[in-house]
Write an enzyme that holds these catalytic residues in place. Structure first.
Site, mmCIF file in Angstrom:
data_model
loop_
_atom_site.group_PDB
_atom_site.id
_atom_site.type_symbol
_atom_site.label_atom_id
_atom_site.label_comp_id
_atom_site.label_asym_id
_atom_site.label_seq_id
_atom_site.Cartn_x
_atom_site.Cartn_y
_atom_site.Cartn_z
ATOM 1 N N GLU A 111 -5.555 -4.443 1.946
ATOM 2 C CA GLU A 111 -5.521 -5.349 3.083
ATOM 3 C C GLU A 111 -6.687 -6.339 3.058
ATOM 4 O O GLU A 111 -6.786 -7.213 3.913
ATOM 5 C CB GLU A 111 -5.577 -4.547 4.394
ATOM 6 C CG GLU A 111 -4.340 -3.695 4.657
ATOM 7 C CD GLU A 111 -4.387 -2.317 4.002
ATOM 8 O OE1 GLU A 111 -5.225 -2.103 3.099
ATOM 9 O OE2 GLU A 111 -3.597 -1.446 4.408
ATOM 10 N N THR A 152 0.863 -1.184 0.000
ATOM 11 C CA THR A 152 0.000 0.000 0.000
ATOM 12 C C THR A 152 0.889 1.219 0.000
ATOM 13 O O THR A 152 1.936 1.236 0.639
ATOM 14 C CB THR A 152 -0.869 0.078 1.265
ATOM 15 O OG1 THR A 152 -0.010 -0.024 2.402
ATOM 16 C CG2 THR A 152 -1.878 -1.025 1.302
ATOM 17 N N LYS A 164 -13.346 16.398 14.672
ATOM 18 C CA LYS A 164 -13.966 16.079 15.959
ATOM 19 C C LYS A 164 -14.250 17.356 16.728
ATOM 20 O O LYS A 164 -13.371 17.950 17.340
ATOM 21 C CB LYS A 164 -13.069 15.130 16.750
ATOM 22 C CG LYS A 164 -13.088 13.733 16.137
ATOM 23 C CD LYS A 164 -11.992 12.820 16.649
ATOM 24 C CE LYS A 164 -12.064 11.499 15.885
ATOM 25 N NZ LYS A 164 -10.851 10.693 15.997
ATOM 26 N N TRP A 193 -18.662 14.047 15.564
ATOM 27 C CA TRP A 193 -17.864 13.948 14.351
ATOM 28 C C TRP A 193 -18.513 14.707 13.194
ATOM 29 O O TRP A 193 -19.721 14.641 12.990
ATOM 30 C CB TRP A 193 -17.700 12.474 13.945
ATOM 31 C CG TRP A 193 -16.814 11.676 14.876
ATOM 32 C CD1 TRP A 193 -16.321 12.074 16.089
ATOM 33 C CD2 TRP A 193 -16.340 10.347 14.655
ATOM 34 N NE1 TRP A 193 -15.563 11.076 16.638
ATOM 35 C CE2 TRP A 193 -15.552 9.998 15.783
ATOM 36 C CE3 TRP A 193 -16.483 9.417 13.623
ATOM 37 C CZ2 TRP A 193 -14.931 8.767 15.900
ATOM 38 C CZ3 TRP A 193 -15.866 8.179 13.747
ATOM 39 C CH2 TRP A 193 -15.090 7.857 14.875
#
Lengths: 480, 480
Positions: free
Chosen positions: A269, A125, A377, A382
């Site tokens: 992944e 990655t 945040k 959020w």
């Protein structure tokens, strides 16, 4: 080569690359597909970290390989994927010719049997922070992923389909297409380096392609070419879109051309598939607008993958399509750690944290609202940076925008927009802030806007928000 | 119940049976589906051999269970699959009520995690010789089989399909449908005991069934009903046929009704799917007759299953569609032995001998020509008993026929036809033998014909050729 050796590839989607997939993995070695679009220094790091025994390359990449070779002394040979007549004049000490190597062998090779957990593939990655990290795939995980990727609500490619993966074979095994096409007896069309609209359209038509898969950027080029020349697809029926969020207009445009555009999501992944946006039976009778609401999401978990969203304290959040939290996944083809232990123990109670923030609706459709590290945040709540960016770029004078959290004494963080104006366009800070009114909750409206000439990007074109956060670490919000 | 316990079921395709599939296996016990059409003594043998801790039964089977209970003292409880109001008045000491058991529990059960090799299911074969033998399925084999059974060229059931398994859930997990339908989010329609043409047709129409699966006998009833009433299917698109050879006329008749009839093949020992008869891309442009030649075969091996045909000495035979030999298979869901080691080591160099004789053509389509033990071995060459039987029953005066090998001093065996005439029909030995001329090679023409009143069958309706071979062991051929 010996069992377990890593064998690098720097190659387009072509038949020699496919031969390597099966030849290398089939003999017990590890097919290590390398993204040639990374910076040369990153590639050299990857080749050395993987300890590639050999690297196979398409002729396009001769200049790159010439740069890499001096930095990668452990590579025992650089194999040009061509025949003797086309071997390049390259400044390479250990240059080999693919067809010469093949020609020296007969067809009687006895394929070995090995443990299902033996490694078959390796893919790095290119994160936005730190060095690239490798994900190792096993034969077991690859076969299970290929079964799941073949399911009727995933790629659904039978022996009567013709599939063209535009997604590169160096990008997480072309999302599994290099495995699932032969597995199901489908005709596999490999486009090589020609990924412009004209080349793709002509290949689709010549080869009778019925299914394709790739990132939105490629489809923009294809759709523009088709529109410009007033063309139609005579065989194409489905286009799978992933890699980044699919613009809703793309779904509509494909539909007008008789092509079902299917939104998919995954990660290196995850081998990579996690979700696919096929409709359920109950949606078939609904009006197109309601179907569209499902189609624009990243899709339902494919069988084998479990998903959940959690809040900052790790508590599971409801699947109501509204609550958003860190997206965690697990399943037979989800990694449990990076190659050579890089990054340490990355699981949380057995779940892999995707780094994405998402909602999951009652039908199981997941929608990514942000990256975990990008979410703003504010007072324990959020705010989605992506939603704020989408609104900013919807303004006619804005070319590109990033929403980041800027420090605030009371709320910890408050949204700051860093924006690039379109050439010759005018818009003030106040006008842009007003533009948010009525589009989001009041407390989501950014506290400030800064206009810049350009935004920083990674080699693969993603916004480099880490750099922005550093640059604006000391930005003083007018509300602070 | 404890993990590993065998739990018997005597039940139709219904929702409580499906609950048992998941409840029993999900807690780590073994769902042991029993074929209620076997003779009671055979069932008692099976229950005792499996050491079933409990047996769950549909109310239809009260008389059967009353017969079984005294013979099966190890069963700790017989559970009527009904609610309190419908518990039968049965002569059963250990009678329990399904809904009472469920009602006493809350929904907070924590499903255990266990090894993927843990047993999930058990199914006994009712061979024509010896006692029934059990095949144990593991969670691993069941999940892999469900993935493969879902593939685009196998059942291909998406979340937009409606599937009705006519094949019983006591018959090798309804060929996997009980697993693959929930796995893919398809609507699953369970017909209970009503398998006559009228009941099935009405259920297909009411529930919008798109895919179905079952044995040829059931489709004969359905097609007769549809023809008699001049009906059409409004939603049905595919009918999977297995269990025994699909009459070619059935494929044609379904096609006339807009239904693709797909020939499948498998065995209890294979979970059960081995092959499926979907066409390849290259067949789509061919004339219907050539497509038909593929459709009447038992199909291509599904991904995960390997097949080969071998001669008497175990040498692999060519895949030319002509050579026929013992069919051997292997794969992740093919058994390696029977429950409790019955029958000993049954594999040949890792391959399971199916007991079928088959051809495989260059496209991979397998066609069964005989059972290994039924093939007639004349002078070292093999003659297909099935082909001889098919010709006999094609004679207008013949109701049923068996072809067996009769002892011959020179050729070891020569074909003998044992036939039943249709009521009131006339045909002589000589006329029937003449009927073979031009239809098979000269040396395949039977040496003799014996007419009988009836042929012996197993409980599941298969010809009992072992008995015929015993009866005709001393038959003197006129050519001997």
């Amino acid at each position: 080569m010996r069992a377990g050796d890593r064998i690098g590839t720097l190659a387009w989607n072509g038949y020699r690359h496919l031969e390597l997939y099966y030849g290398v993995s089939g003999m017990g070695a590890v097919t290590h597909t390398i993204n040639p679009r990374l910076f040369a220094d990153q590639i050299a790091y990857i080749v050395n970290h993987a300890e590639d025994a050999y690297v196979f390359f398409d002729l396009t990449f001769v200049p790159l390989v010439e740069k890499l070779a001096p930095q990668c002394p452990g590579v025992r040979g650089w194999v040009a994927m061509t025949d003797r007549a086309h071997v390049p004049q390259a400044r390479l000490a250990k240059l080999l010719c693919y067809e010469d190597l093949l020609g020296a062998e007969n067809g009687d090779y006895a394929w070995p049997q090995f443990d299902e957990w033996a490694a078959s593939g390796l893919c790095y990655t290119s994160g936005t922070t730190g060095n690239p990290k490798g994900t190792l795939y096993a034969h077991r995980t690859t076969v299970l992923h290929a079964y799941a990727a073949s399911l009727p609500d995933v790629f659904n490619v039978s022996a009567r389909e013709v599939i063209l993966p535009v997604v590169p074979m160096f990008h997480v095994n072309s999302w599994g297409v290099a495995y699932l096409a032969p597995m199901n007896g489908a005709k596999l069309v490999l486009p090589g380096a020609g990924l412009d609209g004209k080349s793709l359209y002509e290949l689709f038509e010549t080869e009778g392609v019925t299914v394709t898969a790739g990132v939105p950027t490629v489809w923009l080029g294809l759709l523009a070419y088709v529109a410009e020349h007033g063309l139609r697809f005579s065989s194409l029926r489905r286009a799978v879109v992933g890699g980044s969020a699919c613009p809703p207009a793309m779904i509509t445009r494909f539909a007008e051309l008789g092509v079902e555009c299917i939104h998919a999501w995954g990660m290196t992944e995850m081998s990579p598939l996690g979700s696919f946006g096929m409709l359920k039976g109950k949606h078939l009778g609904m009006p197109p607008e309601q179907q569209f609401e499902k189609r624009v999401k990243q899709g339902r978990a494919i069988f084998g993958v479990e998903m959940k969203i959690v809040d900052g304290a790790g508590r599971e959040l409801p699947r109501d399509g509204k609550a958003f939290g860190d997206l965690l996944v697990r399943g037979p083809w989800v990694t449990c750690g990076y190659f050579k232990g890089e990054g340490g123990d990355i699981l949380r109670d057995g779940w892999f944290p995707t780094g994405d923030v998402a909602t999951i609706d009652p039908d199981g459709y997941m929608q990514i609202t942000d990256r975990s590290k990008d979410v703003i945040k504010s007072g324990g709540e959020w705010i989605s940076s992506i939603e704020l960016e989408n609104i900013a770029v919807a303004h006619p004078a804005i070319a590109e925008a990033a929403a980041i959290g800027a420090a605030h004494p009371k709320w910890d963080e408050r949204p700051l927009i860093v924006a690039v104006r379109k050439a010759g366009a005018e818009v003030t800070r106040e006008e842009l802030l007003t533009f948010y009114e009525g589009k989001v909750a009041k407390w989501w409206i950014p506290d400030d806007v800064v206009f810049v000439e350009a935004l920083p990007h990674t080699a693969t074109g993603k916004l480099l928000k880490t750099q922005l956060r550093q640059e604006f670490a000391k930005h003083k919000l007018p509300t602070a």
